[in-house]
Scaffold this motif. Structure first.
Motif, mmCIF file in Angstrom:
data_model
loop_
_atom_site.group_PDB
_atom_site.id
_atom_site.type_symbol
_atom_site.label_atom_id
_atom_site.label_comp_id
_atom_site.label_asym_id
_atom_site.label_seq_id
_atom_site.Cartn_x
_atom_site.Cartn_y
_atom_site.Cartn_z
ATOM 1 N N VAL A 75 0.802 -1.230 0.000
ATOM 2 C CA VAL A 75 0.000 0.000 0.000
ATOM 3 C C VAL A 75 0.832 1.277 0.000
ATOM 4 C CG1 VAL A 75 -2.024 -1.074 1.045
ATOM 5 C CG2 VAL A 75 -0.370 0.074 2.519
ATOM 6 N N PHE A 76 2.029 1.226 0.597
ATOM 7 C CA PHE A 76 2.812 2.460 0.628
ATOM 8 C C PHE A 76 3.526 2.729 -0.692
ATOM 9 C CE2 PHE A 76 2.233 1.773 5.242
ATOM 10 C CZ PHE A 76 1.540 2.947 5.475
ATOM 11 N N GLU A 77 3.321 1.836 -1.666
ATOM 12 C CA GLU A 77 3.842 2.066 -3.016
ATOM 13 C C GLU A 77 2.769 2.723 -3.883
ATOM 14 O OE1 GLU A 77 6.736 1.719 -4.243
ATOM 15 O OE2 GLU A 77 7.635 0.766 -2.481
ATOM 16 N N ASN A 78 1.538 2.775 -3.385
ATOM 17 C CA ASN A 78 0.442 3.114 -4.273
ATOM 18 C C ASN A 78 -0.698 3.801 -3.500
ATOM 19 O OD1 ASN A 78 -2.040 2.771 -5.720
ATOM 20 N ND2 ASN A 78 -1.083 1.159 -6.939
ATOM 21 N N ALA A 79 -0.883 5.077 -3.781
ATOM 22 C CA ALA A 79 -1.872 5.865 -3.020
ATOM 23 C C ALA A 79 -3.282 5.294 -3.144
ATOM 24 C CB ALA A 79 -1.848 7.309 -3.511
ATOM 25 N N GLU A 80 -3.587 4.760 -4.325
ATOM 26 C CA GLU A 80 -4.935 4.234 -4.541
ATOM 27 C C GLU A 80 -5.185 3.005 -3.673
ATOM 28 O OE1 GLU A 80 -7.092 2.739 -8.437
ATOM 29 O OE2 GLU A 80 -5.701 4.409 -8.795
ATOM 30 N N LEU A 81 -4.159 2.140 -3.615
ATOM 31 C CA LEU A 81 -4.296 0.930 -2.780
ATOM 32 C C LEU A 81 -4.379 1.300 -1.301
ATOM 33 C CD1 LEU A 81 -1.894 -1.722 -4.389
ATOM 34 C CD2 LEU A 81 -4.392 -1.623 -4.478
ATOM 35 N N LEU A 82 -3.598 2.312 -0.916
ATOM 36 C CA LEU A 82 -3.627 2.750 0.483
ATOM 37 C C LEU A 82 -5.037 3.233 0.840
ATOM 38 C CD1 LEU A 82 -2.104 3.331 3.127
ATOM 39 C CD2 LEU A 82 -1.580 5.604 2.249
ATOM 40 N N GLU A 83 -5.630 3.995 -0.065
ATOM 41 C CA GLU A 83 -6.988 4.485 0.169
ATOM 42 C C GLU A 83 -7.976 3.329 0.304
ATOM 43 O OE1 GLU A 83 -8.928 7.537 -2.471
ATOM 44 O OE2 GLU A 83 -7.056 8.529 -1.907
ATOM 45 N N LYS A 148 15.131 0.237 13.877
ATOM 46 C CA LYS A 148 15.358 -0.779 14.908
ATOM 47 C C LYS A 148 14.046 -1.475 15.292
ATOM 48 C CE LYS A 148 17.551 -1.176 19.367
ATOM 49 N NZ LYS A 148 17.684 -0.362 20.560
ATOM 50 N N GLN A 149 12.986 -0.658 15.464
ATOM 51 C CA GLN A 149 11.729 -1.211 15.964
ATOM 52 C C GLN A 149 10.922 -1.907 14.885
ATOM 53 O OE1 GLN A 149 8.715 1.535 17.264
ATOM 54 N NE2 GLN A 149 8.333 0.364 19.114
ATOM 55 N N LYS A 150 10.880 -1.325 13.674
ATOM 56 C CA LYS A 150 9.988 -1.858 12.646
ATOM 57 C C LYS A 150 10.719 -2.328 11.403
ATOM 58 C CE LYS A 150 5.930 0.665 14.077
ATOM 59 N NZ LYS A 150 5.055 1.792 13.835
ATOM 60 N N GLY A 151 12.058 -2.192 11.410
ATOM 61 C CA GLY A 151 12.829 -2.609 10.233
ATOM 62 C C GLY A 151 12.580 -1.719 9.025
ATOM 63 N N LEU A 152 12.182 -0.459 9.263
ATOM 64 C CA LEU A 152 11.888 0.434 8.135
ATOM 65 C C LEU A 152 13.150 1.161 7.669
ATOM 66 C CD1 LEU A 152 8.552 2.133 9.311
ATOM 67 C CD2 LEU A 152 8.831 0.339 7.596
ATOM 68 N N SER A 153 13.313 1.249 6.348
ATOM 69 C CA SER A 153 14.456 1.993 5.805
ATOM 70 C C SER A 153 14.063 3.475 5.720
ATOM 71 C CB SER A 153 14.781 1.478 4.409
ATOM 72 O OG SER A 153 13.741 1.830 3.526
ATOM 73 N N PRO A 154 15.065 4.389 5.594
ATOM 74 C CA PRO A 154 14.726 5.816 5.453
ATOM 75 C C PRO A 154 13.776 6.059 4.281
ATOM 76 C CG PRO A 154 17.070 5.555 5.852
ATOM 77 C CD PRO A 154 16.517 4.166 5.710
ATOM 78 N N GLU A 155 13.946 5.304 3.183
ATOM 79 C CA GLU A 155 13.067 5.490 2.013
ATOM 80 C C GLU A 155 11.627 5.103 2.349
ATOM 81 O OE1 GLU A 155 16.014 3.724 1.863
ATOM 82 O OE2 GLU A 155 16.996 5.572 1.167
ATOM 83 N N GLN A 156 11.492 4.002 3.083
ATOM 84 C CA GLN A 156 10.138 3.556 3.450
ATOM 85 C C GLN A 156 9.453 4.586 4.359
ATOM 86 O OE1 GLN A 156 11.527 -0.285 4.882
ATOM 87 N NE2 GLN A 156 10.059 -1.306 3.538
ATOM 88 N N ILE A 157 10.239 5.165 5.267
ATOM 89 C CA ILE A 157 9.662 6.168 6.167
ATOM 90 C C ILE A 157 9.208 7.392 5.365
ATOM 91 C CG2 ILE A 157 10.182 7.731 8.080
ATOM 92 C CD1 ILE A 157 12.057 5.507 9.107
ATOM 93 N N LYS A 158 10.070 7.816 4.431
ATOM 94 C CA LYS A 158 9.712 8.979 3.596
ATOM 95 C C LYS A 158 8.401 8.726 2.854
ATOM 96 C CE LYS A 158 13.995 11.146 2.599
ATOM 97 N NZ LYS A 158 15.105 10.471 1.945
ATOM 98 N N LYS A 159 8.286 7.520 2.288
ATOM 99 C CA LYS A 159 7.063 7.175 1.545
ATOM 100 C C LYS A 159 5.847 7.263 2.443
ATOM 101 C CE LYS A 159 8.808 4.166 -2.007
ATOM 102 N NZ LYS A 159 9.361 2.841 -2.181
ATOM 103 N N ARG A 160 5.980 6.749 3.669
ATOM 104 C CA ARG A 160 4.837 6.757 4.584
ATOM 105 C C ARG A 160 4.479 8.176 5.005
ATOM 106 N NH1 ARG A 160 5.009 1.133 7.975
ATOM 107 N NH2 ARG A 160 5.575 -0.107 6.181
#
Ligand code: ATP
Length: 200
Positions: A75-83, A148-160
């Motif tokens: 879902v964080f790759e695609n705004a429509e899916l997230l919606e 550390k807590q969720k295994g998220l990369s900086p790119e993933q955080i930016k997307k979210r």
């Protein structure tokens, strides 16, 4: 009669919102945790069915439950899916938050309610709060904690974060700003100060 405080916590991903909420709980406040509620909702049969109709069975783990990291990656790759996902999950989560809030507000033994709801402002529940706190934390510390807590990369955080209301707007509507730039005891001290101001 004095209004019972409803305290909303705002801040970026990994800023320390849930930690602050837990520290309020240590002081006797009752916390509504939207993440926990969302996890429970995602385990319900009708929600699993609705999610697999939209996303296919490949977002399910072998035991038939939703594979949350896999779903999040989609879902964080695609705004429509997230919606689409939000339209399935958001209403039951909000209903449960509202149900708990109504129950806690009328419970005489509960002195204050804290909303630990990551999308507090986005959901409009910030308008139910009479106290808003923004947790300020250096971006590098947020990135490190989220990794550390969720295994998220900086790119993933930016997307979210792209899908969220800006931190500037959240900071602006808050009456209190907590600086989460040292250790947990530094954080607890600030929480205790706000708690005593709010409970006065
Ligand atoms: P999310 O947006 O992902 O829900 P959050 O803002 O609720 O995150 P927390 O879950 O409170 O952030 O904090 C992330 C992690 O960082 C937790 O493991 C927490 O214990 C740790 N942490 C937060 N603040 C501090 C601090 N001042 N010192 C040490 N560890 C901290």
């Amino acid at each position: 009669m004095k209004t019972k405080p409803i305290v909303g916590i705002l801040g970026g991903i990994g800023s320390g919102k849930s930690t602050v909420a837990r520290q309020f709980a240590n002081l006797g406040c009752t916390v509504i945790e939207a993440d926990k509620i969302a996890h429970e909702v995602l385990d319900e049969k009708d929600i699993i069915d609705a999610v697999s109709v939209v996303f296919g069975k490949d977002v399910l783990s072998p035991d038939g439950m939703i594979d949350r990291p896999k779903l999040a990656a989609r879902v964080f790759e695609n705004a429509e899916l997230l919606e689409k996902l939000q339209s399935i999950v958001h209403p039951p989560v909000m209903e449960q938050c509202e149900r708990l809030l109504a129950r806690y507000l009328t419970a005489p033994a509960i002195s204050a309610v804290v909303l630990d709801i990551p999308l507090l402002m986005e959901s409009g529940l910030d308008r139910r709060c009479n106290v808003l706190i923004f947790v300020e934390s250096p971006p590098s510390a947020c990135l490190q904690r989220a990794r550390k807590q969720k295994g998220l990369s900086p790119e993933q955080i930016k997307k979210r974060e792209k899908f969220q209301i800006s931190l500037d707007k959240k900071r602006k509507i808050a009456q209190y700003i907590i600086q989460n730039n040292s250790d947990l005891s530094g954080l607890a001290e600030q929480v205790a100060q706000i708690y005593s101001a709010v409970m006065k």
